[in-house]
Design an enzyme around this catalytic site. Structure first.
Site, PDB file in Angstrom:
ATOM      1  N   TRP A 102       0.808  -1.226   0.000  1.00 35.91           N
ATOM      2  CA  TRP A 102       0.000   0.000   0.000  1.00 35.91           C
ATOM      3  C   TRP A 102       0.836   1.268   0.000  1.00 35.91           C
ATOM      4  O   TRP A 102       0.529   2.227  -0.710  1.00 35.91           O
ATOM      5  CB  TRP A 102      -1.013  -0.004   1.152  1.00 35.91           C
ATOM      6  CG  TRP A 102      -2.160  -0.903   0.847  1.00 35.91           C
ATOM      7  CD1 TRP A 102      -2.454  -2.100   1.447  1.00 35.91           C
ATOM      8  CD2 TRP A 102      -3.169  -0.719  -0.163  1.00 35.91           C
ATOM      9  NE1 TRP A 102      -3.572  -2.656   0.872  1.00 35.91           N
ATOM     10  CE2 TRP A 102      -4.029  -1.835  -0.108  1.00 35.91           C
ATOM     11  CE3 TRP A 102      -3.423   0.279  -1.115  1.00 35.91           C
ATOM     12  CZ2 TRP A 102      -5.128  -1.983  -0.961  1.00 35.91           C
ATOM     13  CZ3 TRP A 102      -4.527   0.132  -1.963  1.00 35.91           C
ATOM     14  CH2 TRP A 102      -5.355  -0.987  -1.877  1.00 35.91           C
ATOM     15  N   ASP A 173      -1.358   6.892   6.220  1.00 39.23           N
ATOM     16  CA  ASP A 173      -2.472   6.087   5.705  1.00 39.23           C
ATOM     17  C   ASP A 173      -2.816   5.093   6.810  1.00 39.23           C
ATOM     18  O   ASP A 173      -2.068   4.159   7.072  1.00 39.23           O
ATOM     19  CB  ASP A 173      -2.038   5.373   4.423  1.00 39.23           C
ATOM     20  CG  ASP A 173      -3.117   4.425   3.893  1.00 39.23           C
ATOM     21  OD1 ASP A 173      -4.188   4.315   4.526  1.00 39.23           O
ATOM     22  OD2 ASP A 173      -2.882   3.794   2.841  1.00 39.23           O
ATOM     23  N   LYS A 197     -12.692  -0.688   6.239  1.00 31.96           N
ATOM     24  CA  LYS A 197     -12.073  -1.682   7.119  1.00 31.96           C
ATOM     25  C   LYS A 197     -12.605  -1.548   8.554  1.00 31.96           C
ATOM     26  O   LYS A 197     -13.234  -2.449   9.050  1.00 31.96           O
ATOM     27  CB  LYS A 197     -10.552  -1.563   7.087  1.00 31.96           C
ATOM     28  CG  LYS A 197      -9.921  -2.253   5.883  1.00 31.96           C
ATOM     29  CD  LYS A 197      -9.595  -1.329   4.752  1.00 31.96           C
ATOM     30  CE  LYS A 197      -9.178  -2.065   3.505  1.00 31.96           C
ATOM     31  NZ  LYS A 197      -8.216  -1.341   2.693  1.00 31.96           N
TER      32      LYS A 197
HETATM   33  C1  LIG Z   1      -7.703  -0.807   1.568  1.00 34.16           C
HETATM   34  C2  LIG Z   1      -6.575   0.131   1.683  1.00 34.16           C
HETATM   35  C3  LIG Z   1      -6.451   1.233   0.820  1.00 34.16           C
HETATM   36  C4  LIG Z   1      -7.354   1.475  -0.368  1.00 34.16           C
HETATM   37  O1  LIG Z   1      -8.574   1.868  -0.038  1.00 34.16           O
HETATM   38  P1  LIG Z   1      -9.648   2.132  -1.210  1.00 34.16           P
HETATM   39  O2  LIG Z   1     -10.766   2.684  -0.436  1.00 34.16           O
HETATM   40  O3  LIG Z   1      -9.923   0.833  -1.878  1.00 34.16           O
HETATM   41  O4  LIG Z   1      -9.052   3.118  -2.144  1.00 34.16           O
HETATM   42  C5  LIG Z   1      -5.401   2.105   1.019  1.00 34.16           C
HETATM   43  N1  LIG Z   1      -4.498   1.886   2.007  1.00 34.16           N
HETATM   44  C6  LIG Z   1      -4.591   0.833   2.828  1.00 34.16           C
HETATM   45  C7  LIG Z   1      -3.587   0.659   3.906  1.00 34.16           C
HETATM   46  C8  LIG Z   1      -5.622  -0.080   2.693  1.00 34.16           C
HETATM   47  O5  LIG Z   1      -5.708  -1.129   3.513  1.00 34.16           O
END
Ligand SMILES: *Cc1c(COP(=O)(O)O)cnc(C)c1O
Length: 362
Positions: A102, A173, A197
């Site tokens: 990511w 993030d 999540k």
């Molecule tokens: C799932 C995830 C994303 C992407 O999220 P989207 O909503 O699908 O764009 C970005 N960073 C991390 C760490 C993730 O787990």
């Protein structure tokens, strides 16, 4: 229908009381005779629920007054572009800490908008474990910002302490770990998370941002991606994802009132992760997790079977036992159990019981 525990990495389980409440009030929100999904975002009733959700999130995270909550479109990946468009300086560069998939995607996207200095931390330690080399964190004091991923959802690697970036803003993030534990928000310039999540429906993004980072973005920035416009318009510049906002608000309320805040949430999450890692570590190598223990993710537990030819049988029998979503990410293979906030301890017990039984059967 028998109870299924969903270990999917995202979209993932949501708390059952939240789902039940959303169902109960779906057709008639608060006695208004209409669904929340049908209400104008400009109505006073909707504004009240929107404000309450923001306030609950502020309370849970104990946000200081100089931090704002923004809700944006485009999920986690939307922010991979929004961050450099809003924060990169024209001739400067940004530091991107690279620890897995990511953070790598974020880095790649940022290159469209700014010069990127990639800091490669992934390594194999002397025990042969997948680890991070913090000595490689050579930060540029003149960088516009430092970006990192708090929890690498695919690799099952989590960084528990905020990086020390001095006066350079730290951007995190936190998509797959936000609200799983208390955070010292003051160490960060921005914490953002795609909602699917630990928070709510996909496509929605929660952004915690320090006031001084809200400024005029690069001229080509779409208005819906501007932090400044989003802040000035109370996250309602265009129509927000009203249902995601509402449902996320119910999740904040659940954490605040039913769980009792982030300290209690963290206790639950520690207990769940310990149960599964113990099951793996005490399996005499039948199940293997190769992540350096200090970076083992509490949210995404990746593991392999020593005999990988049994993987298909494992997944099939797990599914029959009501345990779904255990297949690892396509780039890594193996298994992955995501233990987000909504996964109850009983779900993890059901998984470890199954793993022990599978081991004795095969
Ligand atoms: C799932 C995830 C994303 C992407 O999220 P989207 O909503 O699908 O764009 C970005 N960073 C991390 C760490 C993730 O787990």
């Amino acid at each position: 229908m028998t109870k299924v525990y969903n270990f999917s990495a995202g979209p993932s389980m949501l708390p059952e009381p939240v789902m039940a409440r959303a169902q109960k009030e779906f057709l008639n929100y608060n006695g208004l005779g209409m669904s929340v999904i049908e209400m104008s975002h400009r109505s006073k009733e909707y504004q009240a629920l929107a404000d309450e959700a923001v306030q609950d999130l502020r309370d849970i995270l104990r946000l200081p007054d100089n931090y704002q909550v923004l809700f944006m479109h485009g999920g986690g990946r939307g922010m991979f572009a929004n961050v450099p468009m809003n924060l990169a300086s024209k001739d400067g560069s940004a530091d991107y800490v690279h620890t897995g998939a990511w953070s790598g995607y974020a880095l790649k996207e940022a290159k469209k908008y700014t010069r990127v200095n990639a800091l490669e931390l992934e390594c194999v330690n002397d025990k042969g474990q997948h680890s991070l080399n913090m000595d490689a964190l050579k930060l540029d004091p003149a960088a516009s910002y430092v970006h990192y991923c708090m929890n690498e959802t695919i690799h099952g690697i989590e960084i528990f302490e905020p990086l020390d970036t001095g006066s350079v803003p730290l951007i995190a993030d936190a998509s797959s770990t936000i609200l799983s534990r208390p955070l010292d928000v003051t160490k960060y310039g921005i914490i953002y998370a795609g909602a699917q999540k630990n928070i709510g429906p996909s496509g929605f993004c929660v952004v915690i941002i320090r006031d001084d980072l809200i400024k005029e973005p690069a001229p080509f920035t779409p208005d819906v991606s501007s932090f400044q416009i989003t802040r000035d318009k109370g996250s309602m510049f265009n129509t927000p994802n009203t249902f995601a906002w509402y449902l996320s608000g119910l999740v904040f309320k659940w954490i605040k009132d039913e769980i009792g805040g982030l300290e209690a949430m963290e206790q639950r999450n520690k207990e769940k992760a310990a149960l599964l890692y113990d099951c793996i570590d005490s399996s005499d190598g039948y199940y293997v997790n190769k992540v350096d223990p200090q970076y083992r993710s509490r949210m995404n537990v990746v593991f392999n079977l020593r005999d990988e030819s049994l993987s298909d049988a494992f997944l099939k029998e797990a599914k029959e036992a009501g345990l779904s979503g255990l297949k690892g990410h396509r780039v890594l293979g193996g298994m992955r159990a995501s233990l987000y906030n909504a996964m109850p301890l009983e779900g993890v017990k059901a998984l470890t019981d199954f793993m022990a039984a599978f081991k004795s059967r095969h």
